[in-house]
Scaffold this motif. Structure first.
Motif, PDB file in Angstrom:
ATOM      1  N   ILE A   2      -8.702   3.287   7.131  1.00 47.27           N
ATOM      2  CA  ILE A   2      -9.101   3.381   5.727  1.00 47.27           C
ATOM      3  C   ILE A   2      -8.345   2.310   4.958  1.00 47.27           C
ATOM      4  O   ILE A   2      -7.111   2.305   4.944  1.00 47.27           O
ATOM      5  CB  ILE A   2      -8.781   4.766   5.134  1.00 47.27           C
ATOM      6  N   SER A   7      -5.543   0.071  -4.957  1.00 44.12           N
ATOM      7  CA  SER A   7      -5.226   1.485  -4.787  1.00 44.12           C
ATOM      8  C   SER A   7      -4.543   2.109  -5.991  1.00 44.12           C
ATOM      9  O   SER A   7      -4.477   3.331  -6.113  1.00 44.12           O
ATOM     10  CB  SER A   7      -4.332   1.671  -3.545  1.00 44.12           C
ATOM     11  N   GLN A  36      -8.193  10.874   2.800  1.00 36.58           N
ATOM     12  CA  GLN A  36      -7.088  10.744   3.753  1.00 36.58           C
ATOM     13  C   GLN A  36      -6.862  12.055   4.512  1.00 36.58           C
ATOM     14  O   GLN A  36      -6.601  12.049   5.725  1.00 36.58           O
ATOM     15  CB  GLN A  36      -5.806  10.357   3.012  1.00 36.58           C
ATOM     16  N   ASN A  37      -6.969  13.181   3.803  1.00 36.67           N
ATOM     17  CA  ASN A  37      -6.772  14.474   4.463  1.00 36.67           C
ATOM     18  C   ASN A  37      -7.887  14.785   5.456  1.00 36.67           C
ATOM     19  O   ASN A  37      -7.654  15.437   6.481  1.00 36.67           O
ATOM     20  CB  ASN A  37      -6.695  15.582   3.408  1.00 36.67           C
ATOM     21  N   VAL A  44      -4.138   4.188   7.443  1.00 43.42           N
ATOM     22  CA  VAL A  44      -4.421   3.965   6.023  1.00 43.42           C
ATOM     23  C   VAL A  44      -3.629   2.755   5.543  1.00 43.42           C
ATOM     24  O   VAL A  44      -2.435   2.627   5.831  1.00 43.42           O
ATOM     25  CB  VAL A  44      -4.060   5.195   5.168  1.00 43.42           C
ATOM     26  N   TYR A  46      -2.840   0.747   1.925  1.00 39.62           N
ATOM     27  CA  TYR A  46      -2.974   0.696   0.469  1.00 39.62           C
ATOM     28  C   TYR A  46      -2.742  -0.746   0.026  1.00 39.62           C
ATOM     29  O   TYR A  46      -1.732  -1.346   0.373  1.00 39.62           O
ATOM     30  CB  TYR A  46      -1.936   1.591  -0.214  1.00 39.62           C
ATOM     31  N   THR A  61      -0.199   8.208  -2.172  1.00 38.35           N
ATOM     32  CA  THR A  61       0.316   7.602  -0.938  1.00 38.35           C
ATOM     33  C   THR A  61       0.824   8.688   0.000  1.00 38.35           C
ATOM     34  O   THR A  61       2.003   8.723   0.363  1.00 38.35           O
ATOM     35  CB  THR A  61       1.438   6.608  -1.262  1.00 38.35           C
ATOM     36  N   ARG A  63       0.563   9.097   3.051  1.00 40.46           N
ATOM     37  CA  ARG A  63       0.989   8.692   4.387  1.00 40.46           C
ATOM     38  C   ARG A  63       2.337   7.965   4.403  1.00 40.46           C
ATOM     39  O   ARG A  63       2.769   7.532   5.466  1.00 40.46           O
ATOM     40  CB  ARG A  63      -0.069   7.771   5.016  1.00 40.46           C
TER      41      ARG A  63
END
Length: 837
Positions: A2, A7, A36-37, A44, A46, A61, A63
């Motif tokens: 992703i 962002s 993201q979940n 991921v 950003y 953020t 992650r």
């Protein structure tokens, strides 16, 4: 994978608590978190040039591993609480440590080589008169709103109680937002004379001008055009003035709806909209009459042109390239009449190219026109030889947008970096707008680059940030001084009348919950210039008194501070923690620093202060030292009195002192030639001295152990010897070393020197003496004299301690032990050696 580009648009993913309650997270931000979940195994990335302007903006953020299991913070709330307590310095560590763990590669705009030249417009007497006239008009509108609320039964005229909170809140919210837009536009318009002159000077010098703003007055134009008849549209005569903001508010949001009062089941009075027999809303005739009278009065006041239209009208469309989101605009034709000009979908591209090719020497862009475009001196364009002078005419409310706008003229492959010129006025109330951007620029630099100074690149002074803890504490004190009739700027009754802020209850007691800083600043902006300046002088004096006290106590939060040493010797090095994933280490270093004071020589002193009025050349007959007395800002004491201050500049530093205290001091005037000789002698002596200091530094990966480090001082320091050695970390006070060693299983592995122990005893509540069963070395005040005392000693150790130079004294039937101050290092060394036997 992703990839979330730009962002920072997800920054409002989590709800945040405000003075009005909990704000719901934005749908855009929540969508990013849900994505993201939903894909927990996806990688991921950003991507953003301005990732966050406050810690809450990092909520998307998920992650990065800033909170949760295996971190120093149990959840997001714990993380945000620590960031709030740690201030900007804690945010800087967040950026640096996540980079060290390979979780965060922050991209931010580099401003290397950029020059900064602020442009300030001093309001003319005529402009001040116009400003004051509008301030009076807004006061009348405010009174009219209050009367209309009562006439419409939204507020009970007799008791002043609110009968319909929703209607009142809506009316006042529209009123305040309209007022803020008006004052912002008015101040921008008043800058025009100085602003135009600066542009003309730069163009004459062979440069080109780039103007950044936010407001384009397109909404006002659309409303004006919609009101016109076909005949009026054929002969345009429109005024797009900030005054239109006031008129539009009165027409669309002034409370004119009649409310019906009724009693609830508990007997309290409430109100609701009144309807006639046909179900139509009933209008309050009195409120309508007040509104119409206000509109008539305002329309007779002098107009102030909108900034964008004034710029185009002054230089003409042949010289100004407009890159905004406007689809149409008013221009002046060859016959001197207004014409409506439509701007096509590709107008911005053509205008940008005209500027880059040198056909137009001025480019003005807004948020909509700045996205994805470049106006820098690109080596491939025809104007590569012309330096860009970037005027920040209107910074707006969002720091990230302002910084991205500045980046439009500063890019790679350029022939020369631009000159950034933020444009301000000398109106004290304008700090309302600068304050928000200055605060967010600090956080932006801390959270993206790990250093606050990179956010705003020093374009705004730290004093411009009126939303700090010091500013909030000063405001509370200001309220109390106002209530106590101790301020000269304004009385409590006048202040409440002019601003509409309620500060006292029916009994005349100051309210427990007073208006916050943002609301206070909003209302101050709408006062007359002289009143604004008087209030701000008192208020800034209160802030400065607190900053001075914090600086003296060593608790001033200034972010990453630098200690420059001649030599850095590592005496010991211990590993506190090793990251299980990346192998990054957290270490405890014991450093010996060879420090040489920074010395100001005579030539540099004169470059700064020569020609300044009210300076004096002073000499102290007792210390045999010299100091240059220079003017300094005043402070406001706890009684509201303005205290005049001066600054004593010395070869190795400077201190501030009250003017009245100078009379009782030993500082006396001497002639300039004698002062110069003494100054150069003292500077040479200071340069030859090298002091040795021992410090303990927690360095490396700090974020995972943040909760286990001392919380009394969270400042971050950089220790640099100028030859490649650079250590970044938290200084561990000597008195906290015992707890730190215990927390990491390093009991007794670091021995403190006598100097460290004495310093810790003198600055804190005391320090434990190793091997003496809980005995503490601390300071005590005995008969008005400061002493060094050994407390909580064991009776069996008394004679042993006395044998090492400690003396005893019976005070109030208790035997107390003291260390002689003239031999303190020698005696403490002997005691420490005794405990090691």
């Amino acid at each position: 994978m992703i990839l979330l580009d730009e962002s920072h648009a997800l920054g409002n993913a989590a709800g945040t608590e405000t003075e009005f309650g909990v704000a719901k997270g934005s749908e855009q931000g929540l969508a990013g978190v849900r994505l993201q979940n939903a894909l927990p195994r996806a990688r991921v990335i950003y991507v953003s040039a301005t990732g966050a302007t406050k810690p809450e903006n990092l909520s998307y953020t998920a992650r990065l591993g800033l909170w949760g299991p295996g971190t120093a913070f149990q959840d997001r709330d714990a993380f945000l609480a620590a960031m709030e307590e740690g201030g900007i310095a804690a945010m800087e560590i967040v950026a640096r440590d996540t980079k060290a763990m390979g979780l965060y590669t922050a991209r931010a705009l580099s401003f290397a080589g950029v020059e900064y030249d602020p442009l300030e417009h001093k309001l003319t007497p005529d402009q001040i008169a116009i400003y004051d006239a509008y301030a009076d008009a807004w006061a009348v509108i405010h009174a009219g709103v209050a009367a209309a609320l009562e006439a419409a039964n939204i507020v009970d005229p007799a008791s002043g109680r609110t009968l319909n909170a929703m209607a009142k809140g809506s009316a006042l919210s529209r009123f305040e937002s309209s007022k803020q837009r008006f004052w912002s536009a008015l101040l921008i318009s008043m800058k025009m004379p100085t602003f135009f002159q600066a542009i003309e000077t730069e163009i004459a010098a062979g440069n080109v001008a780039v103007v950044q703003l936010v407001s384009t007055s397109e909404a006002i134009l659309d409303r004006r055009l919609a009101e016109l008849s076909p005949e009026e549209r054929a002969h345009l005569d429109l005024e797009l003035s900030p005054r239109a903001t006031m008129i539009d508010y009165l027409k669309s949001a002034f409370p004119t709806q009649q409310m019906r009062v009724f009693a609830t089941s508990d007997g309290s009075l409430r109100s609701e909209p009144m309807r006639d027999e046909d179900g139509n809303m009933v209008q309050c005739a009195e409120a309508i009459a007040r509104r119409d009278a206000l509109i008539e009065e305002l329309c007779a006041m002098p107009p102030v042109p909108a900034a964008l239209d004034a710029l185009i009208a002054h230089f003409g469309t042949a010289k100004v390239a407009e890159v905004t989101g406007r689809s149409r605009r008013i221009v002046i034709g060859n016959d001197g009449c207004q014409k409506l000009e439509h701007r096509g979908a590709r107008a911005n591209l053509a205008e940008t190219q005209a500027f880059m090719d040198g056909q137009k020497p001025i480019l003005v862009f807004s948020d909509a026109g700045g996205t994805g475009r470049s106006y820098h001196a690109d080596l491939g364009c025809r104007t590569a030889d012309k330096r860009r002078i970037h005027f920040l005419l209107e910074p707006g409310w969002r720091a990230d947008v302002a910084i991205q706008g500045l980046g439009r003229t500063h890019r790679t492959n350029q022939s020369a970096p631009p000159v950034f010129r933020p444009v301000t006025t000398d109106c004290k109330g304008e700090r309302r707008f600068i304050s928000t951007i200055a605060r967010r620029l600090d956080s932006l630099g801390a959270l993206t680059r790990g250093q606050r100074q990179t956010g705003g690149q020093n374009m705004f002074d730290p004093a411009d940030n009126l939303e700090s803890d010091y500013a909030r504490e000063a405001l509370t004190q200001w309220y109390h001084l106002l209530h106590g009739k101790k301020l000269a700027s304004v009385t409590l009754a006048d202040f409440q009348s002019m601003t509409g802020l309620k500060l006292i209850d029916d009994d005349g007691t100051l309210l427990d919950k007073l208006p916050p800083i943002q609301r206070w600043l909003n209302r101050i902006l709408a006062l007359r210039i002289a009143t604004q300046n008087a209030i701000f002088d008192e208020y800034m004096g209160l802030i400065q008194a607190r900053v001075d006290a914090a600086r003296e106590a060593g608790t001033l939060d200034v972010g990453v501070e630098t200690i420059r040493a001649e030599q850095v010797i590592v005496r010991s090095e211990q590993t506190l923690r090793t990251d299980p994933v990346t192998g990054a280490e957290t270490k405890l270093l014991r450093l010996e620093l060879h420090l040489r004071p920074r010395v100001m020589h005579w030539k540099r002193l004169m470059q700064i202060w020569e020609g300044t009025s009210e300076i004096a050349y002073l000499y102290d007959s007792r210390s045999k030292r010299v100091a240059l007395k220079v003017p300094s800002w005043s402070i406001t004491d706890e009684e509201g009195r303005i205290i005049s201050m001066c600054q004593l500049v010395r070869p190795t530093g400077a201190t501030r002192m009250q003017e009245i205290a100078m009379w009782a001091s030993l500082w006396k005037d001497i002639d300039r030639d004698q002062f110069q000789k003494l100054w150069e002698t003292e500077a040479s002596e200071a340069e030859a001295k090298v002091e040795i200091e021992i410090v303990n530094v927690a360095t490396g990966l700090l974020l995972p152990v943040w909760h286990r480090l001392p919380q009394d001082d969270v400042r971050v320091w950089r220790i640099d010897d100028g030859e490649g050695t650079s250590i970044l970390g938290r200084l561990i006070p000597a008195e906290a070393m015992a707890d730190l060693q215990s927390a990491f299983g390093l009991d007794g592995t670091v021995d403190l020197t006598a100097t460290e122990m004495i310093a810790a005893a003198q600055t804190g509540s005391g320090i434990a003496i190793p091997g003496l069963g809980g005995a503490m070395l601390a300071t005590a005040l005995v008969n008005g004299t400061r002493r060094l005392e050994i407390r909580n000693y064991r009776p069996e150790d008394r004679e042993r301690l006395k044998a090492r130079g400690v003396f005893s004294e019976v005070i109030q039937y208790r035997t107390r032990l003291f260390v002689p101050l003239d031999r303190s290092n020698e005696v403490v060394d002997a005691i420490v050696a005794m405990t090691r036997i």
